[in-house]
Motif scaffolding. Sequence first.
Motif, short mmCIF file in Angstrom:
data_model
loop_
_atom_site.label_atom_id
_atom_site.label_comp_id
_atom_site.label_asym_id
_atom_site.label_seq_id
_atom_site.Cartn_x
_atom_site.Cartn_y
_atom_site.Cartn_z
N VAL A 41 -1.95 -1.38 -10.25
CA VAL A 41 -2.34 -0.29 -9.29
C VAL A 41 -3.73 -0.16 -9.26
N VAL A 42 -4.09 -0.16 -7.98
CA VAL A 42 -5.42 -0.04 -7.62
C VAL A 42 -5.74 1.40 -6.70
N ARG A 43 -6.65 2.48 -7.31
CA ARG A 43 -6.88 3.50 -6.39
C ARG A 43 -7.71 3.39 -5.47
N ASP A 44 -7.48 3.27 -4.14
CA ASP A 44 -8.43 2.97 -3.03
C ASP A 44 -9.10 4.41 -2.76
N GLY A 45 -8.36 5.59 -2.82
CA GLY A 45 -9.21 6.89 -2.57
C GLY A 45 -8.31 7.80 -3.02
N GLU A 46 -8.41 9.12 -2.58
CA GLU A 46 -7.75 10.43 -3.23
C GLU A 46 -6.16 10.21 -2.81
N GLU A 47 -5.83 9.59 -1.75
CA GLU A 47 -4.58 9.49 -1.17
C GLU A 47 -4.27 8.12 -0.81
N HIS A 49 5.53 13.14 1.17
CA HIS A 49 4.52 12.85 2.48
C HIS A 49 3.65 11.48 2.26
N LEU A 50 4.26 10.54 2.44
CA LEU A 50 3.39 9.21 2.14
C LEU A 50 4.14 8.01 3.00
N ASP A 51 3.46 6.81 3.23
CA ASP A 51 3.70 5.79 3.70
C ASP A 51 3.67 4.45 2.68
N TRP A 104 0.89 -1.15 0.05
CA TRP A 104 -0.13 0.07 -0.02
C TRP A 104 0.93 1.32 -0.15
N VAL A 105 0.61 2.22 -0.64
CA VAL A 105 1.14 3.52 -0.73
C VAL A 105 0.10 4.61 -0.58
N GLU A 106 0.27 5.08 0.93
CA GLU A 106 -0.82 6.16 1.35
C GLU A 106 -0.34 7.47 1.71
N GLY A 107 -0.83 8.55 1.64
CA GLY A 107 -0.49 9.93 2.07
C GLY A 107 -0.72 10.81 1.07
N PRO A 108 -0.44 12.32 1.22
CA PRO A 108 -0.91 13.51 0.46
C PRO A 108 -0.15 13.24 -0.87
N ASP A 109 1.17 12.72 -1.02
CA ASP A 109 2.00 12.71 -2.23
C ASP A 109 2.17 11.26 -2.89
N ALA A 110 1.09 10.34 -2.47
CA ALA A 110 0.98 8.96 -2.90
C ALA A 110 0.82 9.10 -4.41
N GLY A 111 -0.25 9.54 -4.71
CA GLY A 111 -0.30 9.61 -6.45
C GLY A 111 0.86 10.16 -7.20
N ARG A 112 1.23 11.46 -6.66
CA ARG A 112 2.41 12.04 -7.25
C ARG A 112 3.59 11.11 -7.44
N PHE A 113 3.97 10.78 -6.32
CA PHE A 113 5.03 9.70 -6.16
C PHE A 113 4.94 8.47 -7.24
N LEU A 114 3.91 7.93 -7.22
CA LEU A 114 3.68 6.67 -8.31
C LEU A 114 3.75 7.06 -9.62
N GLN A 115 2.96 8.40 -9.98
CA GLN A 115 2.89 8.65 -11.24
C GLN A 115 4.28 9.18 -11.82
N GLY A 116 5.37 9.56 -10.97
CA GLY A 116 6.61 9.76 -11.46
C GLY A 116 7.81 8.53 -11.44
N VAL A 117 7.15 7.47 -10.92
CA VAL A 117 8.04 6.26 -11.14
C VAL A 117 7.42 5.19 -11.81
N LEU A 118 6.22 5.32 -12.31
CA LEU A 118 5.62 4.05 -13.00
C LEU A 118 5.30 4.54 -14.34
N THR A 119 5.12 3.68 -15.36
CA THR A 119 4.87 4.03 -16.63
C THR A 119 3.52 4.25 -17.02
N ASN A 120 2.48 3.90 -16.19
CA ASN A 120 1.08 4.21 -16.62
C ASN A 120 0.65 5.46 -15.88
N ASP A 121 -0.58 5.84 -16.19
CA ASP A 121 -1.14 7.23 -15.61
C ASP A 121 -2.04 6.82 -14.48
#
Length: 266
Positions: A46-52, A78-80, A2-19
């Motif tokens: 990658v499954v989006r569980d919520g906003e963060e 800022h993520l776990d 799990w990747v959770e926190g305010p920067d979770a989406g931005r972090f994954l967006q910068g390291v993974l190939t898909n949007d």
Amino acid sequence: MWVEGPDAGRFLQGVLTNDVLRLGSGESAYALLLTNRGRVRGDMRVVRDGEEAFTLVLDGRQAPTLAHALEEMHFAEHLDLIGPEPFELLTVGGRVPPPSGIGDLTLPGLVPMTTDVVAADARAALAALGLPEAPVEALEALRVEAGVPRFGGDLTESSLVQEAGLERVAVSFDKGCYLGQETVARTQYRGHVNRVLRGLLLPTPAAVGAVVRAGGREVGRLSSVAVSPARGPIALATLRREVGAGDEVSVDGLDRPASVVELPFP
């Protein structure tokens, strides 16, 4: 994982190939983690569980390596990063999600027209669905027929995205920068790969690792093999790009030639 926190989406967006930022709650995407030279380090859903909050569904054999890589890439965000934790996976025929309460998570299967159910006990989920159990060889035959590469065989740490045809399903070309993006984009728009994942119709069953030859020259090796009820013995192999659909090749250990086909198998 799990990747959770305010920067979770931005972090994954910068390291993974898909949007991953385009995903709505409950939606999923297939994505790759690449090296800075565009080689494949691993794949995941990658499954989006919520906003963060996001869930990463990883193959158990890759999970420790990918978790370590993500930890190394995480600096001031800022993520776990939580996990990885083991689970069982049940693949169900059909695209209709199982009834609510069956398993912890459902998502489209890697094999077309299937649904994957993440569960603590896959056999209990199967029993709750009231479905018969098929042999694992049946799913493997469907995977090979569909040309879905498996990491560690058809897809390795030396693979480029376009060699496995994954630019069609695992890459966003309009989301902006991500790790390894320059190589993927340059190959897509300015160049080509020298090897391509192909299907082979075999005269008789063969072994993974068998050498494929064209004109006496080694052009690849079998990376997956299966027996299809409709097509008989089949295989996947990453071959030199000059070997195309309709060509006949020899496979070490077989006394008759094999036929090369485009993927998915016709």
